[in-house]
Structures are given as C-alpha cells and as structure tokens.
Scaffold this active site. Sequence first.
Site, short mmCIF file in Angstrom:
data_model
loop_
_atom_site.label_atom_id
_atom_site.label_comp_id
_atom_site.label_asym_id
_atom_site.label_seq_id
_atom_site.Cartn_x
_atom_site.Cartn_y
_atom_site.Cartn_z
N ASP A 147 -3.39 -0.55 6.85
CA ASP A 147 -2.56 -1.33 5.92
C ASP A 147 -3.19 -2.67 5.58
OD1 ASP A 147 -0.91 0.81 6.31
OD2 ASP A 147 0.89 -0.37 6.72
N LYS B 90 0.83 -1.20 0.00
CA LYS B 90 0.00 0.00 0.00
C LYS B 90 0.86 1.25 0.00
CE LYS B 90 0.41 2.21 4.15
NZ LYS B 90 1.81 1.88 4.37
N SER C 251 8.32 -12.03 -1.54
CA SER C 251 7.71 -10.70 -1.60
C SER C 251 8.41 -9.81 -2.61
CB SER C 251 7.75 -10.04 -0.23
OG SER C 251 7.05 -8.80 -0.24
#
Length: 387
Positions: free
Chosen positions: A204, A10, A136
């Site tokens: 978040d 985000k 990630s």
Amino acid sequence: MEVRARAPGKIILAGEHAVVHGSTAVAASIDLYTYASLCFPPLSDNDDTLKLQLKDLDLEFSWSIGKLQEAFPAGSGCIPLSPTACSPENFRIIAALVKEHNIPEAKIGLAAGVTAFLWLYTCIIGFKPAKVTITSELPLGSGLGSSASFCVSLSAVFVALSGCVNLDLNNKGWIVFVDSELDLVNKWAFEGERLIHGKPSGIDNTVSTFGNMIKFRSGALTRIKSSMLLKMLITNTKVGRNTKALVASVSERKSRHPDAMTAVFTAVDSISNKLATIIESPAVDELAITEKEVQIEELMEMNQGLLQCMGVSHASIETVIRTTLKYKLSTKLTGAGGGGCVLTLLPTILSKTIVDKVKAELESCGFQCLTAAIGGNGLEICFGGSS
C-alpha cells in the site's frame, strides 16, 4: 513556511488472497488522495505546541514540546535519513502520550494513526512546534489504502522540511521528489504502517508513494507503467470485514481441498500476469484501447469467480455485481472481500448517462460510489499553501 503533500489511495486489480499463497497480484494507485500540510509557527508567536488536526473527523490533538522532550530519552528524535522502527520503549512512551487524549476503544485505528504521527514527526523533525492538518478523500477502513496514504503524506511533509533534501521552495505548483527521496519517504511511511497494522506487506505505501501500478509476488515488488487510462467505479458497500479472519478462512479451505485450491491460485496467478501484460503493452488507437478493455473485463470477471471459489464474496458484493451486470459492466471485489469496496471498469466508450444510472441504482442500496482514474501519479508536494 507551509508545505502540503497529497498521496493517493490504492486498489488491488487482481490477485488478492491468492498472493498469500504464492500467486502474483497487481495493485494500482487511484486519484483519490490524503492531504497533509505542515506549518511552523512564527518565532514571535511563542507557540510551544505540536498540533495534529484531523479535519474530516473534526478532531485535534496537541502536546507541548517541553512534555515531548521530557517523555523521550535523551538523544531521541531527528534522524530523517535513517528510517527506524519504533522500539518497545518508545512505543510505550508514545502510547502514554496518545492515551492522554482519551480516544475511545471503538476507535482503536485512530489511536494507531496518532501513534504513527508522533513517531514519524519526532524522528524526522525532532521537537519543534508545528501544526499538521490532515484531510482525505478516501473512506476509512474500506480497503483503499487510507492508512498508507496518511503515512506517506505525513512522511513527505516532514522530510520536505527536515533540511535533508534539496527542493525548490519557490515552486508553487505540485512537484515530485526524485526517486531516492521517494524511497526515503516510502521507508518512513512503512514504519508508520507497521505501527498501525503490525505486519504490513509494504504494498500500500509503495503504490501510494510511487503511483502507477506494481506487480508483486512472494514479497518481491515490481513497478509497472500503464500505457492506457483506466477508469473505475469504486463502490463502498460500507460493510465492515475482518481481513485476518477472511485470510484465515481461505487457508482453511485450502487445507480441506488442497488440489482444487492450488488450481484456483494458479489460475489467479495467470490472470494477474496477463492483466499486467495487457496494461503495459502499447495502445496505439481507440480500437486497440477498446480491445484491451474487453480483455480486462473478462479477466476481472474470471478473477471474481475465483474469489467466490475462495469464499470471500458477500451478499453486498453480489448485489453490486448483479446491478452492474444489467448494464453489461464487469465487476470484482478489491482487497479482503467480505464487504468493503468493489471495482467496476468504466470503458472509454461508456456514456456519462449510463454511469449516472449505475451510480444512482447502487446508491439507492445504501452504497457509496466514487469514480477514480487508475494508475496515475503517486506522491506530490507543494509549498506555500493551496495549489
């Protein structure tokens, strides 16, 4: 059976810091993801281990199921439909299990993430052997919501195979939960975030779960939907910052100059609400999109000026701003400031050549550049391996 989940990071488009003082802020998802996979071993393997592999860090943690069952009080675990806070007693148990892996003090954030993993797994799945793998695309600790996307992706794969939701296990593409299931995942992810951050806002994990954008003020979150595709250049200055100290410094400045800072926060509130209105309003053609982008650029510049008034900019951020300004691009910090990440709007009419030049110049300063679409999908899952 294997299940995979991807949860986006985000950004804060407008309103950081001022939101602490009652102003509105706007956050959005980005198409950079944390991926989690969960696989139960075949019964024939006689595997009695829970494994967590953090692929990007080349780390693996494991615990025998027998040891986990011995450590937790009788009756603990497997409450997938009831998101639950970790009690002090359970926290001490998990902390001891994590401590066995001798995670260095310098990586305290990593220990908190492993703690969240163990709490979420034992609560949602119970005591079953499995292998969980994490990868990630998000830089850690840079203000892009990496911990929230970690908790959301974990919660999703656990809920998906907990037996408490109805999913088409034969669908091999990326699919989404229904809203009630997303809400369940979001609540579990929030409990994970609490173990990592102590007192998270919930912003978040909500953005990572539901995607698109949210407007928030004084604890109230409102989901909003963008009518246009926004692209941003995200520059990671790689300068670490102390969020708590930066928040405190803004409060101290307000105590010294209450009238001036109140005016600053009021202006930020106006910018955030105007930005949300522009993003939600219909964009009927390319001209309308261009006009809206110009307005967004102006609002970003104004927001950055106000953040400078709050004292949360940094030399690295100003370097990014000066560099992008040479190409007539608008830039603002995102998140706490004092370093971290910086946003630059990439208008639809901007050529790839210019984007490449900007990135090359910023990277020559030692910064990391990522290009991301803003306000896209939230959490998605798939079954049966890669998709």
